[in-house]
Design a protein around this motif. Structure first.
Motif, PDB file in Angstrom:
ATOM      1  N   LEU A 122       9.968   6.437   2.421  1.00  0.00           N
ATOM      2  CA  LEU A 122      10.093   7.882   2.254  1.00  0.00           C
ATOM      3  C   LEU A 122      11.374   8.395   2.890  1.00  0.00           C
ATOM      4  O   LEU A 122      12.044   9.279   2.350  1.00  0.00           O
ATOM      5  N   LYS A 123      11.722   7.854   4.033  1.00  0.00           N
ATOM      6  CA  LYS A 123      12.966   8.253   4.701  1.00  0.00           C
ATOM      7  C   LYS A 123      14.172   7.923   3.815  1.00  0.00           C
ATOM      8  O   LYS A 123      15.097   8.729   3.673  1.00  0.00           O
ATOM      9  N   TYR A 124      14.161   6.740   3.225  1.00  0.00           N
ATOM     10  CA  TYR A 124      15.247   6.326   2.328  1.00  0.00           C
ATOM     11  C   TYR A 124      15.325   7.244   1.108  1.00  0.00           C
ATOM     12  O   TYR A 124      16.396   7.716   0.720  1.00  0.00           O
TER      13      TYR A 124
ATOM     14  N   SER B 125      -6.672  -4.550   6.642  1.00  0.00           N
ATOM     15  CA  SER B 125      -6.593  -3.173   6.148  1.00  0.00           C
ATOM     16  C   SER B 125      -6.826  -2.153   7.254  1.00  0.00           C
ATOM     17  O   SER B 125      -6.479  -0.979   7.107  1.00  0.00           O
ATOM     18  N   ILE B 126      -7.401  -2.594   8.391  1.00  0.00           N
ATOM     19  CA  ILE B 126      -7.572  -1.758   9.577  1.00  0.00           C
ATOM     20  C   ILE B 126      -6.481  -2.076  10.594  1.00  0.00           C
ATOM     21  O   ILE B 126      -5.745  -1.200  11.056  1.00  0.00           O
ATOM     22  N   ARG B 127      -6.384  -3.339  10.940  1.00  0.00           N
ATOM     23  CA  ARG B 127      -5.490  -3.760  12.014  1.00  0.00           C
ATOM     24  C   ARG B 127      -4.024  -3.530  11.679  1.00  0.00           C
ATOM     25  O   ARG B 127      -3.191  -3.263  12.570  1.00  0.00           O
ATOM     26  N   CYS B 128      -3.674  -3.612  10.407  1.00  0.00           N
ATOM     27  CA  CYS B 128      -2.258  -3.540  10.005  1.00  0.00           C
ATOM     28  C   CYS B 128      -1.870  -2.170   9.437  1.00  0.00           C
ATOM     29  O   CYS B 128      -0.841  -2.060   8.753  1.00  0.00           O
ATOM     30  N   ILE B 129      -2.643  -1.143   9.719  1.00  0.00           N
ATOM     31  CA  ILE B 129      -2.290   0.193   9.237  1.00  0.00           C
ATOM     32  C   ILE B 129      -0.873   0.596   9.675  1.00  0.00           C
ATOM     33  O   ILE B 129      -0.079   1.072   8.847  1.00  0.00           O
ATOM     34  N   PRO B 130      -0.494   0.432  10.932  1.00  0.00           N
ATOM     35  CA  PRO B 130       0.874   0.834  11.316  1.00  0.00           C
ATOM     36  C   PRO B 130       1.957   0.056  10.572  1.00  0.00           C
ATOM     37  O   PRO B 130       2.993   0.623  10.210  1.00  0.00           O
ATOM     38  N   GLN B 131       1.715  -1.228  10.350  1.00  0.00           N
ATOM     39  CA  GLN B 131       2.726  -2.047   9.676  1.00  0.00           C
ATOM     40  C   GLN B 131       2.875  -1.641   8.214  1.00  0.00           C
ATOM     41  O   GLN B 131       4.004  -1.550   7.706  1.00  0.00           O
ATOM     42  N   VAL B 132       1.763  -1.392   7.535  1.00  0.00           N
ATOM     43  CA  VAL B 132       1.810  -1.059   6.107  1.00  0.00           C
ATOM     44  C   VAL B 132       2.215   0.396   5.900  1.00  0.00           C
ATOM     45  O   VAL B 132       3.146   0.690   5.148  1.00  0.00           O
ATOM     46  N   HIS B 133       1.530   1.311   6.552  1.00  0.00           N
ATOM     47  CA  HIS B 133       1.893   2.719   6.431  1.00  0.00           C
ATOM     48  C   HIS B 133       3.316   2.954   6.940  1.00  0.00           C
ATOM     49  O   HIS B 133       4.066   3.753   6.358  1.00  0.00           O
ATOM     50  N   GLY B 134       3.669   2.258   8.013  1.00  0.00           N
ATOM     51  CA  GLY B 134       5.018   2.426   8.556  1.00  0.00           C
ATOM     52  C   GLY B 134       6.094   2.027   7.563  1.00  0.00           C
ATOM     53  O   GLY B 134       7.133   2.694   7.448  1.00  0.00           O
ATOM     54  N   ALA B 135       5.848   0.959   6.804  1.00  0.00           N
ATOM     55  CA  ALA B 135       6.818   0.539   5.792  1.00  0.00           C
ATOM     56  C   ALA B 135       6.952   1.591   4.699  1.00  0.00           C
ATOM     57  O   ALA B 135       8.055   1.832   4.183  1.00  0.00           O
ATOM     58  N   SER B 136       5.835   2.226   4.345  1.00  0.00           N
ATOM     59  CA  SER B 136       5.909   3.305   3.352  1.00  0.00           C
ATOM     60  C   SER B 136       6.684   4.494   3.912  1.00  0.00           C
ATOM     61  O   SER B 136       7.461   5.139   3.188  1.00  0.00           O
ATOM     62  N   TRP B 137       6.489   4.792   5.192  1.00  0.00           N
ATOM     63  CA  TRP B 137       7.272   5.874   5.813  1.00  0.00           C
ATOM     64  C   TRP B 137       8.761   5.543   5.838  1.00  0.00           C
ATOM     65  O   TRP B 137       9.613   6.421   5.667  1.00  0.00           O
ATOM     66  N   GLN B 138       9.097   4.275   6.029  1.00  0.00           N
ATOM     67  CA  GLN B 138      10.517   3.865   5.951  1.00  0.00           C
ATOM     68  C   GLN B 138      11.090   4.188   4.578  1.00  0.00           C
ATOM     69  O   GLN B 138      12.210   4.685   4.447  1.00  0.00           O
TER      70      GLN B 138
END
Length: 502
Positions: free
Chosen positions: A293-295, A278-291
């Motif tokens: 949002l872009k869609y 939940s700390i180490r994978c913030i970019p991977q998880v949040h980044g997927a949500s940002w993907q």
């Protein structure tokens, strides 16, 4: 002043019209297209040619011809019969967004309405009026029939409107603003209600809030990293470039930016070798949500500029085609995807909350309590977060996989996109409360570590947020803290704290 032409409306412009009260005007060329398509409708009525929706019944009644003298009654009856929405009204900005989107669609010049319809819509928008539209009752095909019928009622001087936050009779308000109610003529009722503007309007409002929430998710998670003395190495640019997702790279860059100069982060091996996911994978998880949002943004902006009524009029009336552009499947999928993306931001936030309050997972006072045992501290804040994320999981069930036939099986597959958009909005509200709880716990943890050691940007957030929610020095009614910080996050644009890294 923003010019509507049916082709180039953006979410940024919608935000300016809805929340900055920027006025609109109608593109002259688009108005000429509206006039041309209207002339085609009037020729059809005069010549008695049978065309769906102009001089026929609707749905399963499409084979029933309607005499010329009854076409006006046909449109009035259509609106009255279809205005059967139920439940609480959409939020005021959603009703106004529906007006904007309906106007923009008509300006494509393929719907056959008179110019007076588009001018009336423009005048209502510029007067900051919003129809009162019940949220429930749409199948998402043939478009948002019931919600849009309530919009049409407002144009006719029937029903109610929001004005300055107050619900008042439409006729009374139109008179006050010198706006003449319209009497719908051939095809105009159908052109107003046969479309996806309710689900799209709700989607636009939801998207705007979700984008801001996602920005705060990155910022609040950075504060949590400091509260837990997280390992900064996991956000190294090379790690994220090695995978290749642009949004993941961006989130990692934001986290590094937020944490620059922090004296509370650690290096791998200093206190521990690795942090939890939940700390180490913030970019991977949040980044997927940002993907996602872009869609969602891409699909919304297409739909915002789409002709979604039926039939459509082309080539000056030489070609009139009954199709299915009113089917909301593209937005239904986008809204279901949005639900999942935002629910995941809340899911991982709740796991970070657990790491902040659980004494078995950190070296902080148990539940961040000023007196563990005598005072429970943030113990039940985590319960509330867990409840909200669990509720989100039920709301995230995809609406778009359901369909119930209607109109005697003529309309035998529908999108349920409006249900999806409504549930997405509920998830966004829940997720922001979870994020507010994480912020409260993150601030308290940082305080125990020494808030003077925070990075410059997280310290700025901490200082501002502390004006909303004070330090936990004594157990109190934390419900008020959650609601106050939730409202603050909702109404304060994250860009004021730090810009999004592109």
């Amino acid at each position: 002043m923003i010019t509507l032409n049916g082709h180039s409306l953006t979410i940024v412009q919608m935000k300016k019209i809805l929340f900055d009260k920027e006025r609109i005007q109608i593109d002259d060329l688009s108005l000429e297209k509206v006039k041309t398509s209207r002339e085609a409708v009037e020729r059809i009525v005069e010549d008695g040619d049978v065309v769906y929706g102009i001089n026929t019944g609707f749905g399963k009644l499409s084979d029933v011809p309607v005499p010329k003298e009854d076409v006006v009654a046909l449109q009035r009856n259509l609106i009255h019969s279809h205005a059967c929405g139920v439940g609480e009204p959409f939020p005021e900005p959603v009703g106004r967004a529906m007006l904007i989107l309906r106007l923009n669609a008509l300006l494509k010049g393929v719907s056959g309405v008179r110019p007076v319809i588009v001018h009336t819509l423009k005048d209502m928008i510029n007067a900051n009026l919003s129809p009162v539209v019940p949220q429930q009752g749409s199948l998402g095909a043939s478009g948002d029939l019931a919600p849009l019928a309530h919009l049409a009622l407002a144009l006719m001087g029937e029903g109610d409107v929001f004005v300055k936050g107050e619900v008042r009779p439409a006729l009374e308000v139109l008179d006050e603003y010198n706006i003449q109610p319209v009497t719908l003529r051939a095809k105009e009722g159908l052109a107003l209600i046969n479309g996806t503007q309710a689900m799209t309007a709700m989607g636009v409002i939801g998207y705007l809030e979700a984008e801001n929430l996602a920005q705060y998710a990155d910022l609040v998670s950075a504060l949590t990293i400091e509260g837990l003395q997280g390992i900064i190495d996991a956000f190294d640019e090379d790690v994220h470039i090695a995978r290749g997702y642009e949004e993941q790279v961006d989130v990692a860059a934001r986290i590094r930016d937020y944490l620059e100069g922090s004296r509370l982060t650690t290096r791998q091996g200093q206190l521990r070798v690795q942090d939890a996911y939940s700390i180490r994978c913030i970019p991977q998880v949040h980044g997927a949500s940002w993907q996602t949002l872009k869609y969602v943004k891409e699909k919304l902006e297409i739909e915002m500029n789409a002709a979604t009524d039926n039939p459509l009029i082309f080539d000056g009336g030489e070609k009139i085609i009954s199709g299915g552009n009113f089917h909301g499947q593209p937005i239904a999928f986008a809204m279901d995807f949005l639900k999942i993306a935002v629910a995941e931001l809340a899911n991982i936030s709740e796991r970070r909350i657990e790491r902040l309050v659980n004494p078995q997972l950190n070296d902080l006072p148990a539940f961040l309590s000023p007196q563990p045992g005598i005072q429970s501290g943030a113990m039940i804040l985590q319960y509330t977060a867990a409840s909200l994320v669990s509720e989100n999981k039920t709301l995230a069930h995809p609406a778009s996989v359901d369909s119930i036939p209607s109109s005697a099986n003529q309309e035998d597959h529908v999108s349920m996109g409006t249900i999806g958009s409504r549930h997405a909005y509920q998830i966004i509200q829940n997720a922001r409360k979870v994020l507010a709880i994480e912020a409260i716990c993150g601030m308290q943890a940082a305080e125990y570590r020494g808030s003077e050691n925070l990075a410059k940007k997280t310290k700025q957030f901490y200082t501002e947020a502390r004006k909303v929610v004070p330090s936990i020095e004594q157990d109190r009614i934390f419900s008020k803290d959650i609601e106050q910080l939730d409202h603050w996050l909702k109404t304060r644009m994250c860009e004021e704290v730090t810009p999004v890294v592109s």
